[in-house]
Design a protein around this motif. Sequence first.
Motif, short mmCIF file in Angstrom:
data_model
loop_
_atom_site.label_atom_id
_atom_site.label_comp_id
_atom_site.label_asym_id
_atom_site.label_seq_id
_atom_site.Cartn_x
_atom_site.Cartn_y
_atom_site.Cartn_z
N HIS A 1 0.50 7.33 17.54
CA HIS A 1 -0.02 7.90 18.61
C HIS A 1 1.46 6.93 19.22
N LEU A 2 1.96 6.66 19.09
CA LEU A 2 3.42 5.21 19.53
C LEU A 2 4.34 6.60 19.64
N ALA A 3 5.17 6.16 20.42
CA ALA A 3 6.98 7.03 20.33
C ALA A 3 7.36 5.88 19.54
N GLY A 4 7.26 4.61 18.78
CA GLY A 4 8.52 4.66 17.78
C GLY A 4 7.91 4.64 16.30
N SER A 5 7.29 5.55 16.23
CA SER A 5 6.29 5.79 15.13
C SER A 5 7.15 7.45 14.44
N ARG A 6 7.59 8.43 15.80
CA ARG A 6 8.28 9.17 15.54
C ARG A 6 9.84 9.12 14.82
N ARG B 1 11.43 13.59 18.24
CA ARG B 1 11.54 12.79 19.12
C ARG B 1 12.62 14.13 19.72
N PHE B 2 14.07 14.57 19.43
CA PHE B 2 14.87 15.37 19.35
C PHE B 2 13.85 16.91 19.91
N ASP B 3 13.02 16.67 18.99
CA ASP B 3 12.34 17.92 19.09
C ASP B 3 11.42 18.38 20.27
N GLU B 4 11.17 17.07 20.67
CA GLU B 4 9.60 17.05 21.00
C GLU B 4 10.37 16.71 22.81
#
Length: 165
Positions: free
Chosen positions: A45-50, A55-58
Amino acid sequence: MVPGSSPSTNGGSGGGEPGPAARPFRRRRRNRHGRGLRGELLPAHLAGSRTRAERFDEWVMESAQRLERLWGEDIQTYQFIVQEIPDGLEELVRRGGAVPLASSSAGSGPRPPVITIYRRPVESTARGLVPVNELIHDVVVEQLASLKGMDPESIDPTYGRFRPL
């Protein structure tokens, strides 16, 4: 072999397994008490795990959602696609053309209008000058404006606010 020693525990040169220098790298990984990895380094659920691609798709989806708040359900008819690089990029660069950040195609019949964002060119253009998510939004606004035949500022009044001078 020395009496009383076990070939699996001495790790030395007396029979059994080869010494520590001859073991493959994967087996030499530090695992002191047999615990191994205790869990994920970063929870999902943390941003660093993606990954960067996730992240770009998001960010592309966030841009579409921003436009949906401005334009309502009209935006839901558009299809947003993320592609790594444009097709035929090598030939385009060889001829000296500019690398496109996105492309769009109008819908025909049952096919919806499509806006394609190219991840690598956008990331390399934004590097250090503009936040990537804001450049993505500007590129999406430009493509939507070209499909609708309007100015980008009329699609989103915040268009271009992060562009360098």
